[in-house]
Design a protein around this motif. Structure first.
Motif, PDB file in Angstrom:
ATOM      1  N   ASN A 278      47.683 146.004 -19.558  1.00  0.00           N
ATOM      2  CA  ASN A 278      47.533 144.579 -19.835  1.00  0.00           C
ATOM      3  C   ASN A 278      48.604 143.769 -19.085  1.00  0.00           C
ATOM      4  O   ASN A 278      48.327 142.729 -18.507  1.00  0.00           O
ATOM      5  CB  ASN A 278      47.644 144.338 -21.346  1.00  0.00           C
ATOM      6  N   HIS A 279      49.833 144.286 -19.103  1.00  0.00           N
ATOM      7  CA  HIS A 279      50.967 143.556 -18.516  1.00  0.00           C
ATOM      8  C   HIS A 279      50.869 143.481 -16.990  1.00  0.00           C
ATOM      9  O   HIS A 279      51.200 142.446 -16.402  1.00  0.00           O
ATOM     10  CB  HIS A 279      52.280 144.229 -18.926  1.00  0.00           C
ATOM     11  N   THR A 280      50.435 144.568 -16.368  1.00  0.00           N
ATOM     12  CA  THR A 280      50.394 144.609 -14.894  1.00  0.00           C
ATOM     13  C   THR A 280      49.048 144.161 -14.335  1.00  0.00           C
ATOM     14  O   THR A 280      48.953 143.843 -13.140  1.00  0.00           O
ATOM     15  CB  THR A 280      50.675 146.037 -14.376  1.00  0.00           C
ATOM     16  N   GLY A 281      48.026 144.186 -15.181  1.00  0.00           N
ATOM     17  CA  GLY A 281      46.682 143.869 -14.686  1.00  0.00           C
ATOM     18  C   GLY A 281      46.126 144.964 -13.796  1.00  0.00           C
ATOM     19  O   GLY A 281      45.180 144.758 -13.034  1.00  0.00           O
ATOM     20  N   ARG A 282      46.711 146.165 -13.876  1.00  0.00           N
ATOM     21  CA  ARG A 282      46.278 147.302 -13.057  1.00  0.00           C
ATOM     22  C   ARG A 282      45.958 148.488 -13.953  1.00  0.00           C
ATOM     23  O   ARG A 282      46.339 148.509 -15.116  1.00  0.00           O
ATOM     24  CB  ARG A 282      47.391 147.717 -12.075  1.00  0.00           C
ATOM     25  N   SER A 283      45.335 149.516 -13.364  1.00  0.00           N
ATOM     26  CA  SER A 283      45.025 150.703 -14.175  1.00  0.00           C
ATOM     27  C   SER A 283      45.490 152.014 -13.527  1.00  0.00           C
ATOM     28  O   SER A 283      45.425 153.061 -14.144  1.00  0.00           O
ATOM     29  CB  SER A 283      43.526 150.788 -14.453  1.00  0.00           C
ATOM     30  N   ASP A 284      45.946 151.958 -12.255  1.00  0.00           N
ATOM     31  CA  ASP A 284      46.331 153.191 -11.564  1.00  0.00           C
ATOM     32  C   ASP A 284      47.653 153.746 -12.097  1.00  0.00           C
ATOM     33  O   ASP A 284      48.601 152.995 -12.356  1.00  0.00           O
ATOM     34  CB  ASP A 284      46.435 152.951 -10.057  1.00  0.00           C
ATOM     35  N   ALA A 285      47.688 155.067 -12.248  1.00  0.00           N
ATOM     36  CA  ALA A 285      48.827 155.729 -12.898  1.00  0.00           C
ATOM     37  C   ALA A 285      49.450 156.780 -11.992  1.00  0.00           C
ATOM     38  O   ALA A 285      48.757 157.433 -11.219  1.00  0.00           O
ATOM     39  CB  ALA A 285      48.353 156.395 -14.185  1.00  0.00           C
TER      40      ALA A 285
END
Length: 515
Positions: A204-211
């Motif tokens: 939510n904070h970064t607006g990204r999903s890659d880990a």
């Protein structure tokens, strides 16, 4: 029947002194030879007046005159009577009623009926020194925790939509153990729940999903966490690495390249994370977060080289990603020197997840993060978890913190842990099969190899030693990609006497396994 001198009132017995000789069965009324140990509350009673054997129906009457000598002799009640189903019946019922992929420890399973501090007691009264279960942080059935739980459960248990002192007091106490900035708490019921919540916050904070994760990592049981756990997705029935997951090498200092200088290990291993970031960049992607256990556990009790996390955190943050610490196994002072294992690396993560030892066996977990991340998560979607942060769980959590602080258990973990490491190194000099000894506080590993030069894993030997320890009354585990690391993480109340017993049993188990 005794042969030889009888004991007289007032006689003092030294430990190991001869009390008498067992008679043959003919002299013993046909009974098998046995020790007859009896006590009386009547000091005037002559030995000839003792009732030797009586009917069970009169047990309560005789108990007034003759107290249970088992207590003095240290014989547990389970020796005389077993309750519930037999082991075979339980195994059969499990097969019939439970998911078939629930594993059972040991080929001859153990049925435990009681826990007492560092000991687990089976259905026949045999005590095992528990050096494996890291949930019972303060020892099994800790009286303070049991009392806190019972007291609050008898008064009130409800949810976070009502006001209660316990949740704010616990959040205050818990965040006080962490570095400045990690100031906002949220609660769950398991480590998996805590990690899932932490991921939601980060995405939510970064607006990204890659880990970015480390090879052989394990982060929990939900599908999204299995996707971030190479330990699961690379093994049997795993679906392999998902597109949004980038996997860096796990820093295994023991198996580092020979030409890497020790002082550069952190930087050299961090290079693997740099490669993942580069790979992301080429695909037009960027990390939402880097997630790592502060001490990789199923990877074989591995300890990050100095400066490793400092290097990695700097790289990830330069790309706008968050740094997440999974402390589910290793938090709450287990490393001895600090409350949290990430502190040994001199870093402060953006969020920390906690579980397992947090409630000494009570199912609870937590995430602590920064004010900034917590505020961005306040995006209009409520976070409500029926059981999380309930008054009973918070009372239990407070009790655990109280005991750690009151009984100085961090110092105990450090002292006894160092004592064990010294003992392991002595064993290493004795047995060539011990390739590496590692640990911090009471989180310890011994890696076994068939050859110290090639470092070829000794998987069978590790199993034999663990089984041998179990036969001798100690529970340890095996871990690592090759299952060749002996894994030990005893309760924080573990004493030097317990440590001596563990060292003695390991020595005997190695001796027997290497015959």
């Amino acid at each position: 029947a005794h042969q030889g001198a009888r004991l007289k009132p007032g006689d003092l017995l030294e430990a190991g002194a001869l009390v008498g000789h067992m008679g043959a069965d003919t002299e013993n009324g046909g009974w098998l030879p046995h020790v007859h140990f009896q006590m009386s509350t009547d000091t005037q009673l002559q030995a000839s007046e003792f009732i030797g054997v009586g009917e069970r129906a009169y047990l309560e009457v005789w108990a007034d005159l003759f107290p249970d000598a088992s207590t003095l002799a240290g014989i547990p009640a389970e020796t005389y009577s077993q309750e519930g189903r037999s082991k075979a019946e339980i195994v059969a019922k499990r097969k019939q009623l439970l998911l078939p992929n629930l594993s059972i420890s040991y080929s001859d399973p153990i049925k435990f009926v009681r826990g007492d501090g560092v000991w687990l007691i089976d259905n026949f009264g045999r005590a095992y020194l528990d050096c494996f279960n890291n949930v019972c942080h303060l020892g099994h059935s800790h009286p303070d925790v049991v009392q806190a739980l019972a007291r609050q459960a008898s008064r009130l248990n409800t949810n976070t939509r009502y006001l209660h002192d316990n949740i704010v007091e616990y959040a205050e106490r818990l965040t006080a153990t962490l570095p400045e900035g990690l100031a906002v708490a949220s609660f769950g019921c398991s480590g998996s729940e805590a990690n899932s919540l932490m991921l939601r916050m980060a995405r939510n904070h970064t607006g990204r999903s890659d880990a970015i994760v480390l090879d052989w990592a394990y982060h929990g049981t939900t599908q999204e966490l299995i996707d971030l756990s190479p330990y699961k997705y690379k093994r049997k029935a795993g679906k392999g690495r998902a597109e949004h997951v980038f996997e860096a090498a796990v820093p295994d200092a023991y198996r580092a390249a020979d030409h890497w200088p020790v002082e550069e290990l952190g930087k050299r291993f961090a290079q693997s994370v740099a490669e993942q970031i580069d790979s992301m960049r080429k695909q037009g992607r960027a990390p939402a977060f880097f997630l790592a256990e502060s001490i990789p556990s199923v990877a074989g009790q591995l300890f990050f080289p100095e400066n490793y996390l400092q290097e990695v955190y700097a790289m990830v943050r330069a790309e706008g990603g968050l740094c997440l610490a999974d402390e589910v196994q290793v938090g709450f002072g287990r490393v001895g020197s600090h409350w949290w294992a990430f502190e040994t690396q001199g870093v402060v993560p953006d969020a920390v997840s906690m579980g397992k030892p947090i409630g000494n066996g009570h199912p609870m977990s937590a995430v602590v993060t920064t004010r900034e991340i917590a505020d961005s998560f306040n995006n209009g979607m409520e976070y409500f978890n029926t059981f999380a942060g309930n008054p009973v769980s918070c009372a239990v959590g407070l009790s655990v913190l109280d005991v750690i602080e009151r009984d100085n258990l961090k110092l105990n973990a450090l002292t006894v842990g160092n004592y064990l490491l010294d003992g392991f190194r002595t064993l290493q000099q004795r047995y060539d099969a011990i390739g590496d000894v590692r640990g911090l506080g009471l989180f310890l590993g011994i890696e076994l190899v068939t050859d110290r030069k090639s470092k070829a894993p000794a998987t069978q030997l590790a199993r034999k030693v663990a089984d041998g320890a179990r036969e001798r009354g100690i529970l340890i585990g095996t871990e690592g990609p090759y299952d060749n690391v002996l894994k030990m993480r005893p309760s924080m109340i573990f004493s030097q006497k317990n440590a001596d017993f563990l060292l003695e049993v390991l020595d005997e188990s190695f001796k027997a396994a290497l015959r």
